[in-house]
Design a protein around this motif. Structure first.
Motif, PDB file in Angstrom:
ATOM      1  N   THR A   1       0.838  -1.194   0.000  1.00 40.66           N
ATOM      2  CA  THR A   1       0.000   0.000   0.000  1.00 40.66           C
ATOM      3  C   THR A   1       0.873   1.244   0.000  1.00 40.66           C
ATOM      4  O   THR A   1       1.726   1.403   0.879  1.00 40.66           O
ATOM      5  CB  THR A   1      -0.927   0.026   1.234  1.00 40.66           C
ATOM      6  N   ARG A   2       0.666   2.125  -0.977  1.00 36.22           N
ATOM      7  CA  ARG A   2       1.434   3.372  -1.076  1.00 36.22           C
ATOM      8  C   ARG A   2       0.494   4.507  -1.444  1.00 36.22           C
ATOM      9  O   ARG A   2      -0.442   4.334  -2.224  1.00 36.22           O
ATOM     10  CB  ARG A   2       2.548   3.246  -2.112  1.00 36.22           C
ATOM     11  N   SER A   3       0.776   5.695  -0.923  1.00 34.05           N
ATOM     12  CA  SER A   3      -0.108   6.830  -1.161  1.00 34.05           C
ATOM     13  C   SER A   3      -0.151   7.217  -2.635  1.00 34.05           C
ATOM     14  O   SER A   3      -1.182   7.663  -3.133  1.00 34.05           O
ATOM     15  CB  SER A   3       0.348   8.035  -0.323  1.00 34.05           C
ATOM     16  N   GLU A   4       0.973   7.028  -3.338  1.00 32.75           N
ATOM     17  CA  GLU A   4       0.996   7.375  -4.764  1.00 32.75           C
ATOM     18  C   GLU A   4       0.032   6.523  -5.581  1.00 32.75           C
ATOM     19  O   GLU A   4      -0.378   6.913  -6.673  1.00 32.75           O
ATOM     20  CB  GLU A   4       2.414   7.210  -5.345  1.00 32.75           C
ATOM     21  N   LEU A   5      -0.312   5.355  -5.052  1.00 29.21           N
ATOM     22  CA  LEU A   5      -1.134   4.405  -5.795  1.00 29.21           C
ATOM     23  C   LEU A   5      -2.593   4.405  -5.317  1.00 29.21           C
ATOM     24  O   LEU A   5      -3.317   3.448  -5.539  1.00 29.21           O
ATOM     25  CB  LEU A   5      -0.536   3.002  -5.664  1.00 29.21           C
ATOM     26  N   GLU A   6      -3.001   5.492  -4.707  1.00 27.58           N
ATOM     27  CA  GLU A   6      -4.356   5.585  -4.160  1.00 27.58           C
ATOM     28  C   GLU A   6      -5.421   5.323  -5.229  1.00 27.58           C
ATOM     29  O   GLU A   6      -6.450   4.718  -4.965  1.00 27.58           O
ATOM     30  CB  GLU A   6      -4.561   6.970  -3.548  1.00 27.58           C
ATOM     31  N   TYR A   7      -5.147   5.779  -6.467  1.00 21.81           N
ATOM     32  CA  TYR A   7      -6.127   5.618  -7.538  1.00 21.81           C
ATOM     33  C   TYR A   7      -5.625   4.659  -8.633  1.00 21.81           C
ATOM     34  O   TYR A   7      -5.978   4.804  -9.796  1.00 21.81           O
ATOM     35  CB  TYR A   7      -6.466   6.980  -8.147  1.00 21.81           C
ATOM     36  N   ALA A   8      -4.828   3.701  -8.231  1.00 18.29           N
ATOM     37  CA  ALA A   8      -4.282   2.751  -9.206  1.00 18.29           C
ATOM     38  C   ALA A   8      -5.376   1.978  -9.936  1.00 18.29           C
ATOM     39  O   ALA A   8      -5.153   1.474 -11.037  1.00 18.29           O
ATOM     40  CB  ALA A   8      -3.326   1.779  -8.519  1.00 18.29           C
ATOM     41  N   GLY A   9      -6.562   1.918  -9.362  1.00 18.92           N
ATOM     42  CA  GLY A   9      -7.660   1.191 -10.000  1.00 18.92           C
ATOM     43  C   GLY A   9      -8.124   1.798 -11.303  1.00 18.92           C
ATOM     44  O   GLY A   9      -8.800   1.124 -12.082  1.00 18.92           O
ATOM     45  N   VAL A  10      -7.773   3.060 -11.580  1.00 18.76           N
ATOM     46  CA  VAL A  10      -8.197   3.688 -12.838  1.00 18.76           C
ATOM     47  C   VAL A  10      -7.200   3.437 -13.970  1.00 18.76           C
ATOM     48  O   VAL A  10      -7.454   3.821 -15.118  1.00 18.76           O
ATOM     49  CB  VAL A  10      -8.410   5.209 -12.674  1.00 18.76           C
ATOM     50  N   LEU A  11      -6.088   2.797 -13.666  1.00 16.23           N
ATOM     51  CA  LEU A  11      -5.091   2.532 -14.711  1.00 16.23           C
ATOM     52  C   LEU A  11      -5.649   1.557 -15.745  1.00 16.23           C
ATOM     53  O   LEU A  11      -6.198   0.516 -15.387  1.00 16.23           O
ATOM     54  CB  LEU A  11      -3.818   1.933 -14.097  1.00 16.23           C
TER      55      LEU A  11
END
Length: 301
Positions: free
Chosen positions: A77-87
């Protein structure tokens, strides 16, 4: 043919929020994947960065290039990847395990445990991590990515192979370093003030690119490569009608063939090309320019 794509750390300078920034980076990774780029390099443009800079861009790109079955193991878990689900999914053969030959498919794995008997446990997206023998002269550490060749899934038959991990690789380096690589090939800067790319011009380039490979550099929204390299703001270079340009010209309106990226480190592009010569929008976004440019420049001779 080796293809390297260079994008600036100011890539998402116009994004309104982290979700939009993440989505934009995803389409940059997708463009590089669609056209089989080998490397996607983030170079510094600190003067153009706003809320999210090179560290954010690099992290999201690396995550996007990681096979889905390894993401939790590799990133947590990383803050930069908070919205990784939209990739958007890349669906590259190296991610899906669909690369194959007579010996079966290959896919990436992560070493989860190193044993004392020359064996390691590897998570490669099967139901459980599998125990594999380390090939002679190959050294692996826990957490390292490796290549696994799978010849059968039921029952599981697989082996660790001493081969580089395939697929798109992500790097972060200075522009001069990226252009100075031995395998840089034809070094191309994209700019709306470059030479218009035409059918005849592409015909003369195709053979050279196919033989030598290429490195293609892109700017960011409203901030083109010459502005990044020459250091002149958009406001200082308004068009004749008073409307600011997109930052793709130098102080005198010309496009240089050689620019000092940093003191004592000259960097040379072989070509400055306008790959969207009839653009209908004042600004072509980086991911749009990548699709338009790479679609032309990767055509076979």
């Amino acid at each position: 043919m080796t293809v390297s794509v260079l994008v600036p750390s100011s890539l998402v300078r116009e994004a309104e929020d982290k979700r939009e920034a993440t989505r934009k980076i995803g389409y940059v990774a997708r463009a590089a994947t669609v056209f089989r780029a080998d490397r996607l390099i983030v170079f510094p443009d600190r003067d153009g960065e706003r809320r999210w800079g090179g560290g954010f861009v690099e992290t999201v790109l690396r995550y996007a290039a990681t096979p889905p079955h390894l993401r939790k193991e590799a990133w947590g878990t990383r803050s930069e990847l908070e919205y990784a689900g939209v990739l958007p999914p890349l669906r590259a053969p190296s991610q899906t395990g669909s690369e194959s030959d007579d010996s079966g498919s290959t896919r990436q794995g992560i070493v989860t445990e190193v044993g004392p008997d020359g064996r390691v446990r590897v998570n490669c997206g099967l139901q459980h991590p599998i125990s594999l023998v380390v090939p002679p002269k190959m050294e692996v550490d826990e957490g390292e990515r490796v290549t696994v060749r799978i010849s059968s899934r039921e029952p599981v038959r697989a082996k660790l192979v001493d081969e580089p991990v395939s697929g798109l690789s992500i790097h972060r380096m200075d522009l001069s370093e990226a252009l100075g690589r031995e395998d840089a090939g034809v070094r191309i800067a994209t700019s709306r003030f470059g030479e218009n790319l035409s059918v005849s011009r592409l015909g003369t380039l195709a053979g050279r690119i196919e033989a030598d490979g290429m490195t293609v550099a892109f700017g960011s929204p409203e901030r083109g490569l010459p502005e990044m390299l020459d250091g002149v703001s958009i406001e200082q270079r308004a068009d004749g009608d008073g409307v600011p340009g997109n930052g793709d010209e130098t102080r005198d309106g010309t496009v240089p063939s050689r620019i000092d990226v940093e003191p004592g480190a000259p960097s040379r592009f072989d070509l400055w090309l306008n790959t969207v010569p009839n653009q209908g929008s004042q600004v072509v976004r980086t991911e749009e320019a990548m699709f338009a440019s790479l679609a032309c420049l990767t055509l076979p001779e």
